[in-house]
Design a protein around this motif. Structure first.
Motif, mmCIF file in Angstrom:
data_model
loop_
_atom_site.group_PDB
_atom_site.id
_atom_site.type_symbol
_atom_site.label_atom_id
_atom_site.label_comp_id
_atom_site.label_asym_id
_atom_site.label_seq_id
_atom_site.Cartn_x
_atom_site.Cartn_y
_atom_site.Cartn_z
ATOM 1 N N ALA A 12 3.620 6.569 -8.499
ATOM 2 C CA ALA A 12 3.852 6.410 -7.070
ATOM 3 C C ALA A 12 4.831 5.273 -6.853
ATOM 4 N N GLN A 13 5.463 5.291 -5.710
ATOM 5 C CA GLN A 13 6.417 4.231 -5.382
ATOM 6 C C GLN A 13 5.725 3.121 -4.608
ATOM 7 N N SER A 14 6.239 1.935 -4.750
ATOM 8 C CA SER A 14 5.719 0.797 -3.997
ATOM 9 C C SER A 14 5.794 1.108 -2.499
ATOM 10 N N GLY A 15 4.707 0.831 -1.811
ATOM 11 C CA GLY A 15 4.618 1.135 -0.395
ATOM 12 C C GLY A 15 4.048 2.498 -0.087
ATOM 13 N N GLY A 16 3.905 3.324 -1.093
ATOM 14 C CA GLY A 16 3.398 4.673 -0.918
ATOM 15 C C GLY A 16 1.882 4.732 -0.933
ATOM 16 N N SER A 17 1.382 5.961 -0.957
ATOM 17 C CA SER A 17 -0.054 6.212 -0.937
ATOM 18 C C SER A 17 -0.434 7.163 -2.049
ATOM 19 N N LEU A 18 -1.703 7.117 -2.391
ATOM 20 C CA LEU A 18 -2.222 8.005 -3.417
ATOM 21 C C LEU A 18 -3.691 8.230 -3.127
ATOM 22 N N ARG A 19 -4.172 9.455 -3.393
ATOM 23 C CA ARG A 19 -5.588 9.729 -3.258
ATOM 24 C C ARG A 19 -6.137 10.220 -4.581
ATOM 25 N N LEU A 20 -7.125 9.509 -5.063
ATOM 26 C CA LEU A 20 -7.805 9.904 -6.290
ATOM 27 C C LEU A 20 -9.102 10.635 -5.952
ATOM 28 N N SER A 21 -9.476 11.538 -6.834
ATOM 29 C CA SER A 21 -10.723 12.282 -6.670
ATOM 30 C C SER A 21 -11.605 12.061 -7.881
ATOM 31 N N CYS A 22 -12.904 12.166 -7.649
ATOM 32 C CA CYS A 22 -13.870 12.079 -8.742
ATOM 33 C C CYS A 22 -14.931 13.151 -8.489
ATOM 34 N N ALA A 23 -14.926 14.171 -9.332
ATOM 35 C CA ALA A 23 -15.881 15.263 -9.197
ATOM 36 C C ALA A 23 -17.080 15.001 -10.092
#
Length: 124
Positions: A12-23
Motif C-alpha cells: 500500500a502507499q503512504s496515506g492509503g488504506s487497507l482492510r485485513l480479514s481474519c476468518a
C-alpha cells in the motif's frame, strides 16, 4: 481446535488504506474475543486492537486510536482490521488472535490461538 486465517495484506502507499480479514473456523464457542497484533522485523509483537465477539466492544491502544477500526461479521465468523492514513512504519506482519475467556486486550500471552500472519508493506 481453532483455525485463524488472515488475508488482505499486500503493498500500500503512504496515506492509503487497507482492510485485513481474519476468518475463524473450528471449535468456536462462548464468550470469545479477537485481537490484532503486528510485528516488524526485530521488534516485539505489538497490539493493534481487539474486539469482544459477543458485544462488539472494541479496544485500541492510544497509538492506534483514530487510525484503525476493528469490526466483526458474526455470520461469517470473520473479524476485520481497517487501517487508514497508512505510514511506512505500519509495515509489519499482521496477526489475528483468539481468546476464549473474552479477553481482547494487549497482553499477547493471554491469547489462545494465532493465525499465520499477513504481510503489510507501506511504501513512502
Amino acid at each position: 481446535q481453532v483455525q485463524l486465517v488472515e488475508s488482505g495484506g499486500g503493498l500500500a502507499q503512504s496515506g492509503g488504506s487497507l482492510r485485513l480479514s481474519c476468518a475463524a473456523s473450528g471449535r468456536i464457542f462462548g464468550n470469545y474475543a479477537m485481537g490484532w497484533f503486528r510485528q516488524a522485523p526485530g521488534m516485539e509483537r505489538e497490539f493493534v486492537g481487539g474486539i469482544s465477539w459477543r458485544t462488539g466492544t472494541t479496544y485500541y491502544p492510544a497509538s492506534m486510536k483514530g487510525r484503525v477500526t476493528v469490526s466483526r461479521d458474526n455470520a461469517k465468523n470473520t473479524v476485520y482490521l481497517q487501517m487508514n492514513s497508512l505510514k511506512p512504519e505500519d509495515t509489519a506482519v499482521y496477526f489475528c488472535a483468539a481468546d476464549f475467556s473474552g479477553y481482547y486486550g494487549s497482553e499477547k500471552d493471554a491469547y489462545d490461538y494465532w493465525g499465520q500472519g499477513t504481510q503489510v508493506t507501506v511504501s513512502s
